[in-house]
Each structure stands twice: as structure tokens, then as C-alpha cells.
Design a protein around this motif. Structure first.
Motif, mmCIF file in Angstrom:
data_model
loop_
_atom_site.group_PDB
_atom_site.id
_atom_site.type_symbol
_atom_site.label_atom_id
_atom_site.label_comp_id
_atom_site.label_asym_id
_atom_site.label_seq_id
_atom_site.Cartn_x
_atom_site.Cartn_y
_atom_site.Cartn_z
ATOM 1 N N LYS A 193 0.830 -1.212 0.000
ATOM 2 C CA LYS A 193 0.000 0.000 0.000
ATOM 3 C C LYS A 193 0.860 1.256 0.000
ATOM 4 C CE LYS A 193 -2.215 -1.830 3.497
ATOM 5 N NZ LYS A 193 -3.144 -2.060 4.628
ATOM 6 N N THR A 218 -13.253 3.781 -8.133
ATOM 7 C CA THR A 218 -13.544 2.701 -7.192
ATOM 8 C C THR A 218 -12.406 2.533 -6.191
ATOM 9 O OG1 THR A 218 -14.832 1.520 -8.870
ATOM 10 C CG2 THR A 218 -14.085 0.249 -6.953
ATOM 11 N N ASP A 220 -9.884 0.905 -3.499
ATOM 12 C CA ASP A 220 -9.318 -0.432 -3.445
ATOM 13 C C ASP A 220 -8.339 -0.490 -2.284
ATOM 14 O OD1 ASP A 220 -8.682 -3.026 -4.047
ATOM 15 O OD2 ASP A 220 -7.664 -2.597 -5.930
ATOM 16 N N ASN A 221 -7.929 -1.694 -1.918
ATOM 17 C CA ASN A 221 -6.963 -1.859 -0.837
ATOM 18 C C ASN A 221 -5.596 -1.305 -1.222
ATOM 19 O OD1 ASN A 221 -6.136 -2.983 1.778
ATOM 20 N ND2 ASN A 221 -4.927 -4.422 0.576
ATOM 21 N N VAL A 224 -4.771 3.382 -6.136
ATOM 22 C CA VAL A 224 -5.626 3.474 -7.310
ATOM 23 C C VAL A 224 -5.086 4.560 -8.227
ATOM 24 C CG1 VAL A 224 -7.946 4.071 -8.105
ATOM 25 C CG2 VAL A 224 -7.653 2.698 -6.038
ATOM 26 N N ARG A 260 -10.581 4.839 0.613
ATOM 27 C CA ARG A 260 -11.347 3.904 1.432
ATOM 28 C C ARG A 260 -12.784 4.412 1.579
ATOM 29 N NH1 ARG A 260 -7.304 1.661 0.487
ATOM 30 N NH2 ARG A 260 -5.798 0.659 1.884
#
Length: 314
Positions: A193, A218, A220-221, A224, A260
Motif C-alpha cells: 500500500k 472505485t 481499493d486496498n 488506485v 477507502r
């Protein structure tokens, strides 16, 4: 001491009456600063807009922190930021820091969770300007307080508030980090991350929407790929929300957006898990901006982003 909304006024520093520059039909506005509860509160027509936490506060001695904004209020008086949230007690309003802080091969601490480091505000200067803006100029020392008890980084930050009509305003952050000793490195989370840097922790609705110039994004973990700004709204693209802007092309080792839908900060991440060496001769300089609004079109945000980029002074 934490900010107390009903605390009495301690000291009125500055005030000014002026007309909005961007909306010819807008009413006169009074901006003022107050010293309150260990920080600086900015008001517009007597209504709070943002609070800068100058003195160190903690949650029962845990996660001590300073040098961030909370609370931040929208134009209706609602608080849009979170501090000491139960899911991540170390998160705090609008903040800028990283997990890794090194001097040579010595790990000094983890500023992200307020471990091994503290922030001492050495200088603060507030000013109301005739162009419908107010500034807080800061000199902050990042100090090691555990492994290495010495001054590590000098931060010089300018926080600028400016209204955009009666339904929105913007806060610009101009941040410079200069190492005070050789071998200072900063880095994000030590995983894929790689988050770290400018990090707003804002309140999210159950159906929060994320949008850039091209439409929905969207979360994402992992980081992005998205545009230069993200509009986080209550739901749809034209709903009330908060826009986060940055200059990704000027960030060293930019990773992308950490986004998030709940229980987290939002982050334009850099430099990732590999630490970045800070240079005394060429200090790290980066800018971000927030727009707190009751509904803005994509074109209006694009126009504001253009203004933001044109104001850069590198």
C-alpha cells in the motif's frame, strides 16, 4: 487540550471586513482568528471553519499528536473531519506524515502513529488578507523523543483559507520539510500500500461517492490510479462533499491514491515503502488543497484546480 466547541474565547487576534472577490453579489464577511484550547480557530462571520491543533494532545496518554487540522467545518456548521476515531485512534483530522522516519540506519520512530517523535510549534503567524483569505504560517520542529532525542526535521507550512461564494471554501497547504541532520529519510507503510503524506480523515456517508475528472473512481486496498483530484461526496457527483487536490507530477515516487469507503483516511501516497532521503539544499516541498462544498459540478472543480496549479511557487 482538545478543541472544545463551547469553550469561551481567549484572545481575538485579527479581524477584517471585506467583500467576496469571486461572487459579486455576496455579502460582506468577517474573518477572525482566536487562540483557543491549545490551538488556533478560524471563524467566518463568527462561525467556526477550521481549528489548527498547536499543542500536543493524546487519548489517555496514547497517540500524542499536534500539527494538524481538526475540527474542520462545512458552510452549514457540520464537522467534516474525525479525530481519535475508534477504528484507528492514531488518525487525526487533516494531517501529513509517514510511517518511517530514519537517520542513517537508525529507525527514529513511526510518526504516523505518533511513536518516537513529537511536533513542537516554534512559530505561528496569522493574517487576514484583503483578497478574501486568511493564512496561518508555521515553523514546526519534528523531534525524536525516544531512540534519538534531537531535532530531526524543520517544517515550514502555510495554511490558506479562502471562500468560494457562500456554499464552499478551500484550504491550501504549502508544506516544506528540511532535514536538520544528515541522513534523514521518510517512507510510507512498509507494504504494497505504501501510504503516507497528506492524509485527510473525513467523515464518510454510508453511500459515499468518489469521483475524478473522468467520473466514478472505485476505492481499493492498493493504490488506485486516478486524476489530480478526488471529489468525495455523500453519494452522487453533484452532492456535498470534500475535494482533495494535489500535484502528483511534482511528488517524488508518487504511488497513487489510497481511497477507502469507510474507517480510514484518504491519501495521495508518496514515496511508498522505499524511504526518501531529504536534502538540506533542496528541501521537500509539496502542496495540497481541500475544497469543502455543498455541491460542485465537475467543471467548477476543474476550474478551481486550474487556479490551484497557477498559484504554485516552486
Amino acid at each position: 487540550m482538545k478543541y472544545q466547541p463551547i469553550a469561551p474565547v481567549v484572545l481575538l487576534l485579527f479581524s477584517a471586513i471585506f467583500l467576496f472577490a469571486e461572487t459579486p453579489t455576496a455579502k460582506a464577511q468577517i474573518l477572525s482568528f482566536e487562540e483557543r484550547d491549545g490551538g488556533l480557530l478560524l471563524l467566518s462571520d463568527g462561525k467556526p471553519r477550521l481549528f489548527y491543533q498547536m499543542e500536543t494532545i493524546s487519548e489517555n496518554g496514547q497517540y500524542p499528536r499536534a500539527n494538524y487540522l481538526h475540527p474542520v467545518f462545512d458552510t452549514k456548521g457540520e464537522i467534516v473531519t474525525e479525530d481519535f476515531p475508534k477504528d484507528h485512534l492514531h488518525h487525526r483530522g487533516i494531517f501529513w506524515t509517514w510511517h518511517q522516519l530514519w537517520v542513517d540506519d537508525l529507525r527514529i520512530g513511526d510518526p504516523w502513529i505518533s511513536e518516537g517523535v513529537e511536533w513542537e510549534v516554534k512559530k505561528s503567524k496569522t493574517k487576514i488578507h484583503p483578497n478574501n483569505s486568511a493564512t496561518i504560517e508555521l515553523k514546526v520542529i519534528w523531534k525524536g523523543n525516544k531512540v534519538l532525542k534531537k531535532n530531526i526535521i524543520e517544517e515550514n507550512t502555510i495554511i490558506t483559507f479562502q471562500s468560494i461564494g457562500s456554499q464552499a471554501y478551500k484550504i491550501t497547504f504549502d508544506i516544506t520539510l528540511k532535514p536538520l541532520t544528515s541522513g534523514v529519510r521518510i517512507g510510507g507503510s512498509e507494504d504494497a500500500k505504501g501510504y503516507g503524506g497528506f492524509s485527510p480523515r473525513i467523515k464518510l456517508s454510508e453511500n459515499a461517492g468518489f469521483f475524478d475528472e473522468n467520473g466514478p473512481v472505485t476505492p481499493d486496498n492498493l493504490p488506485v490510479a486516478a486524476g489530480d483530484w478526488i471529489n468525495i461526496t455523500k453519494n452522487g457527483p453533484d452532492d456535498a462533499g470534500v475535494v482533495i487536490m494535489g500535484e502528483p507530477d511534482k511528488l517524488p515516487s508518487y504511488q497513487g491514491w489510497i481511497l477507502r469507503k469507510r474507517n480510514s483516511m484518504q491519501n495521495m501516497a508518496f514515496p511508498g515503502q522505499e524511504p526518501l532521503l531529504l536534502d538540506k539544499k533542496e528541501p521537500l516541498h509539496f502542496r495540497n488543497q481541500l475544497i469543502i462544498h455543498q455541491g460542485m459540478t465537475t467543471q467548477e472543480i476543474i476550474n478551481q484546480y486550474r487556479i490551484f496549479r497557477n498559484q504554485a511557487n516552486y
